[in-house]
Each structure stands twice: as C-alpha cells, then as structure tokens.
Design an enzyme around this catalytic site. Structure first.
Site, mmCIF file in Angstrom:
data_model
loop_
_atom_site.group_PDB
_atom_site.id
_atom_site.type_symbol
_atom_site.label_atom_id
_atom_site.label_comp_id
_atom_site.label_asym_id
_atom_site.label_seq_id
_atom_site.Cartn_x
_atom_site.Cartn_y
_atom_site.Cartn_z
ATOM 1 N N GLY A 87 25.532 66.149 27.374
ATOM 2 C CA GLY A 87 26.776 66.010 26.638
ATOM 3 C C GLY A 87 27.848 65.172 27.294
ATOM 4 N N LEU A 116 18.811 63.972 19.619
ATOM 5 C CA LEU A 116 17.460 63.406 19.617
ATOM 6 C C LEU A 116 16.647 63.716 18.370
ATOM 7 C CD1 LEU A 116 16.440 63.943 23.354
ATOM 8 C CD2 LEU A 116 17.500 61.950 22.265
ATOM 9 N N ASN A 155 26.468 57.091 15.235
ATOM 10 C CA ASN A 155 25.541 57.297 16.354
ATOM 11 C C ASN A 155 25.837 56.275 17.454
ATOM 12 O OD1 ASN A 155 23.198 58.428 17.702
ATOM 13 N ND2 ASN A 155 22.120 56.549 17.171
ATOM 14 N N HIS A 186 23.846 54.209 20.516
ATOM 15 C CA HIS A 186 22.494 53.852 20.986
ATOM 16 C C HIS A 186 22.628 53.021 22.259
ATOM 17 C CE1 HIS A 186 18.210 53.034 20.715
ATOM 18 N NE2 HIS A 186 18.484 51.765 20.993
ATOM 19 N N ASP A 245 18.116 53.965 13.619
ATOM 20 C CA ASP A 245 18.917 52.929 14.289
ATOM 21 C C ASP A 245 19.139 51.684 13.433
ATOM 22 O OD1 ASP A 245 19.034 54.537 16.583
ATOM 23 O OD2 ASP A 245 17.197 53.683 17.399
ATOM 24 N N GLU A 284 29.178 53.433 27.155
ATOM 25 C CA GLU A 284 29.178 54.354 26.013
ATOM 26 C C GLU A 284 30.430 55.213 25.998
ATOM 27 O OE1 GLU A 284 25.645 56.709 25.400
ATOM 28 O OE2 GLU A 284 24.368 55.174 26.264
#
Length: 205
Positions: free
Chosen positions: A11, A89, A106, A108, A149, A178
């Site tokens: 997390g 996931l 999302n 990636h 994706d 990220e």
C-alpha cells in the site's frame, strides 16, 4: 467527493494518497480501502489513518460474476464517487466497470502501451523492460476499461533505465514516480478536471 482505494499489497501508493488528502492536495475523502486479501500492510495503513477497510477476496466467491458483484456492492455501500486502484492485482469485473465508467483510475509501472496487459504486473514488468533493453520506462495513470491496461491515459512520467539496473532498483525509482503522479491525477479527478474524448483524456483548466 469520496473515493475508494483498492490494493493487494503493502500500500505505498495508497499511503501517497492518504498523505495527499491529509495535506489538502486532493479535494476529496477516502471513503474506504478494499483489500484484495487479508493480512496486507495496506490494511494497517488504513487503520492508522482512520479509514474503513474491507477484505473482498476473489477465492471466497463461486465465480468471477459473484466477485464482481461483491466489489460493486462494497463500493456502493461506501458511497464511492470514483475508485483508485493502487497496486490492486485482481481484474475489475464488467459490472463494476460499467457502473463506474471513466471513474476507475489505475497506476501501471511502465509506459503504456509498452509492457502492459495480462501477466504484466510488479516485478514482471521491470524484468521485461530490462530484458528488452529500452532506455526509458516510467509510470502511467489511466482509466480502467474491460481490457487490461487499455483504458485512456491520464498522465505519464518517464524514468531512465540505467545500465546497471536490476528489476529491484528500477522498480524502486518507478515507485517514487508513482507516488508523485498518482496523487496529481486523483486531484484532477476530484476537481472534475478530466474529460475523456475517445482515447484522449483532456485536462481542463
């Protein structure tokens, strides 16, 4: 605005969102964490932040449809206006995607459309990047649709691949990116500044 976060591991991306909300950088509330399995550290992060956490584990359901229905009901029960996948996931099912069309984000760990799709997650992505010999990788924030994706891209940031990189060292640098990129995209979503036009996401002023 309220948003739910879905995670399957430690997390750290979730923590970046907790911190951004706390700092007033995201004009929205995290209404809940949906954990993909019990015992993950993301649940502890939620507890420390006073955020409700629920485990919705795929193996507890008879099939994909039942799992999809359970996820959707959990989101609706917690009154989530939109959803952020932060190291989640499992595949999000079609009912949930239809109910939250262009409202599921999302992150990636590569530059989509490269090194993405089924089986491309976590360490597998960084191994593939290094094996291919590309000079740049990065992170992509995108909307989720029914193909892995493949939803419209919101934001991307490059990360150089160094000659001596291992999957672990590259992953660490991508993760740092990220933690900057995801809160920025979520802040735009919360402020209603993202407009989807076909495959293009316009960022409104």
């Amino acid at each position: 605005m309220k948003f739910a976060v879905m995670a399957s591991g430690g997390g750290t991306d979730f923590q970046s969102l907790i911190d951004a909300v706390s700092a007033g950088k995201i004009n929205a509330e995290i209404c809940c964490l949906i954990a993909g399995k019990p015992g993950i550290y993301a649940i502890e992060r939620a507890r420390k932040a006073g955020i409700a956490a629920e485990v919705v584990q795929k193996k507890e359901f008879a099939g994909a449809d039942e799992f999809d229905e359970a996820v959707l009901k959990t989101l609706q029960r917690n009154q989530a206006d939109f959803v952020v996948l932060a190291g989640y996931l499992n595949i999000v099912g079609p009912k949930t995607i239809r109910a939250y069309k262009n409202k599921i984000i999302n992150i990636h760990p590569a530059l989509i459309p490269s090194f993405c799709g089924m089986g491309m997650y976590g360490k597998h992505v960084h191994e593939a990047v290094i094996d291919y010999g590309v000079k740049y990788s990065g992170a992509t924030v995108h909307f989720v649709n029914e193909e892995a994706d493949a939803g419209p891209i919101i934001m991307q940031e490059t990360v150089p691949v160094l000659e001596n990189d291992t999957p672990e060292t590259l992953a660490a640098r991508v993760l740092e990116t990220e933690h900057i990129l995801l809160p920025k995209a979520v802040a735009l979503m919360a402020d209603g500044k993202l407009r989807v036009e076909g495959r293009t996401v316009r960022i409104l002023k």
